[in-house]
Design a protein around this motif. Structure first.
Motif, PDB file in Angstrom:
ATOM      1  N   LEU A 146       0.818  -1.213   0.000  1.00  0.00           N
ATOM      2  CA  LEU A 146       0.000   0.000   0.000  1.00  0.00           C
ATOM      3  C   LEU A 146       0.855   1.268   0.000  1.00  0.00           C
ATOM      4  O   LEU A 146       0.477   2.281  -0.586  1.00  0.00           O
ATOM      5  CB  LEU A 146      -0.933   0.001   1.214  1.00  0.00           C
ATOM      6  N   ALA A 147       2.013   1.210   0.645  1.00  0.00           N
ATOM      7  CA  ALA A 147       2.837   2.419   0.798  1.00  0.00           C
ATOM      8  C   ALA A 147       3.707   2.713  -0.415  1.00  0.00           C
ATOM      9  O   ALA A 147       3.826   3.876  -0.830  1.00  0.00           O
ATOM     10  CB  ALA A 147       3.713   2.299   2.040  1.00  0.00           C
ATOM     11  N   VAL A 148       4.331   1.686  -1.001  1.00  0.00           N
ATOM     12  CA  VAL A 148       5.315   1.935  -2.065  1.00  0.00           C
ATOM     13  C   VAL A 148       4.984   1.230  -3.377  1.00  0.00           C
ATOM     14  O   VAL A 148       5.657   1.443  -4.368  1.00  0.00           O
ATOM     15  CB  VAL A 148       6.748   1.563  -1.610  1.00  0.00           C
ATOM     16  N   SER A 149       3.959   0.394  -3.398  1.00  0.00           N
ATOM     17  CA  SER A 149       3.465  -0.246  -4.614  1.00  0.00           C
ATOM     18  C   SER A 149       4.560  -0.942  -5.419  1.00  0.00           C
ATOM     19  O   SER A 149       4.740  -0.685  -6.612  1.00  0.00           O
ATOM     20  CB  SER A 149       2.750   0.787  -5.491  1.00  0.00           C
ATOM     21  N   PRO A 150       5.303  -1.867  -4.807  1.00  0.00           N
ATOM     22  CA  PRO A 150       6.359  -2.545  -5.567  1.00  0.00           C
ATOM     23  C   PRO A 150       5.786  -3.490  -6.612  1.00  0.00           C
ATOM     24  O   PRO A 150       4.730  -4.105  -6.421  1.00  0.00           O
ATOM     25  CB  PRO A 150       7.103  -3.332  -4.475  1.00  0.00           C
ATOM     26  N   GLU A 151       6.497  -3.608  -7.719  1.00  0.00           N
ATOM     27  CA  GLU A 151       6.137  -4.597  -8.733  1.00  0.00           C
ATOM     28  C   GLU A 151       6.682  -5.974  -8.367  1.00  0.00           C
ATOM     29  O   GLU A 151       6.205  -6.986  -8.877  1.00  0.00           O
ATOM     30  CB  GLU A 151       6.673  -4.163 -10.091  1.00  0.00           C
ATOM     31  N   ARG A 152       7.692  -6.003  -7.528  1.00  0.00           N
ATOM     32  CA  ARG A 152       8.243  -7.258  -7.026  1.00  0.00           C
ATOM     33  C   ARG A 152       8.750  -7.006  -5.603  1.00  0.00           C
ATOM     34  O   ARG A 152       9.400  -5.990  -5.336  1.00  0.00           O
ATOM     35  CB  ARG A 152       9.393  -7.763  -7.896  1.00  0.00           C
TER      36      ARG A 152
END
Length: 300
Positions: A226-232
């Motif tokens: 939710l905070a940084v929206s990583p793709e992996r």
């Protein structure tokens, strides 16, 4: 291996062990290990590097270390260890020790930032604009990469010391000497040792403790998503390496916590987002190598 690629030394300083690696690209040519011990380890490692330099001259050194580290190049304490609970290491000038002894470019970052960069270069995070590497071992750390650069601000991400919602009925006080029941204090190596009379590697897969560990890590992963929206989100470290089944538990519990808010991140999608290191146990050592490569490129 490209014969034209320079030789790079990578130094990984971990919670329990230190690893020196001589590599050409991602090909590891030599490697030595020592217990982390006291800062005297710096002298032991630099003596070994001097021996390597006489035999096979290297072009740069990369340092990937546990933290917290001071990484503001304009500050007098650049490259020094911060307020670590590891006895004897607070204030240690890790960068300066090697920069003074060797006339080659030296790069430094956290061990998890290095591993994240290596996973983005050669491993599971290739092609991702925003990705992270988490280590769950003696400590808990997070390296975050955005568009090819490790994220730094006032310091660097210290997400392992975030507090999470506790699992119902879990009364464990926590093992972090600074924060008690932060995530590291709940699921790091010392926490597992305090929670169980059995060594972590020998705790059966069906022991209820693993459900608590997976749920705690899922709380953390859901917040990171939710905070940084990583793709992996690559998860490594000794705890995960010895218990790979945790990854599936974490992904499924993370999906329950997100509760469909991000509509394309169901449990199946999260099992592709929350993954083991593509580089396996070499993510950390090769992370240090990447930092050396970047230091060499910046000096050109």
């Amino acid at each position: 291996m490209n014969a034209a690629e320079p030789l790079i030394v990578g130094l990984e300083f971990g919670g329990t062990k230190c690893i020196a690696t001589l590599a050409q690209g991602q090909t590891i040519l030599r490697q030595e290990r020592w217990p982390t011990g006291t800062p005297q380890t710096l002298h032991t490692m630099s003596d070994m590097l001097a021996h390597w330099q006489r035999e096979t001259p290297f072009a740069a050194i990369g340092i990937a270390s546990f933290g917290p580290l001071h990484l503001d190049r304009s500050a007098a304490n650049f490259g020094h260890m911060g307020n670590t609970p590891k006895p004897g290491w607070a204030g240690c000038d890790i960068f300066g020790h090697f920069a003074r002894r060797f006339a080659v470019p030296v790069g430094i970052d956290t061990d998890v930032a290095g591993a994240a960069l290596a996973e983005g270069t050669w491993g599971a995070s290739q092609g991702c604009a925003v990705h992270a590497y988490a280590t769950i071992g003696t400590g808990v750390g997070l390296g975050l990469v955005v568009h090819g650069e490790a994220v730094h601000g006032h310091l660097h991400p210290e997400a392992g010391h975030m507090r999470i919602r506790r699992q119902p009925g879990d009364m464990f006080a926590g093992a972090c000497p600074i924060h008690g029941d932060c995530l590291e204090g709940l699921v790091g190596g010392p926490a597992l040792a305090a929670r169980s009379p059995i060594a972590a590697a020998d705790i059966p897969d069906d022991d209820p403790l693993w459900q608590v560990v997976a749920a705690d890590l899922a709380e953390w992963c859901a917040m990171l998503i939710l905070a940084v929206s990583p793709e992996r989100l690559v998860m490594g470290g000794g705890v995960i390496q010895s218990r790979p089944k945790l990854l599936g538990l974490i992904a499924r519990r993370s999906a329950q916590l997100l509760n469909g808010y991000i509509d394309d991140l169901n449990a199946a999608a999260l099992e592709c987002l929350i993954v083991a290191p593509g580089l396996g146990a070499n993510a950390g050592p090769l992370g240090a190598v990447v930092l050396g490569q970047r230091a060499l490129a910046a000096s050109a």
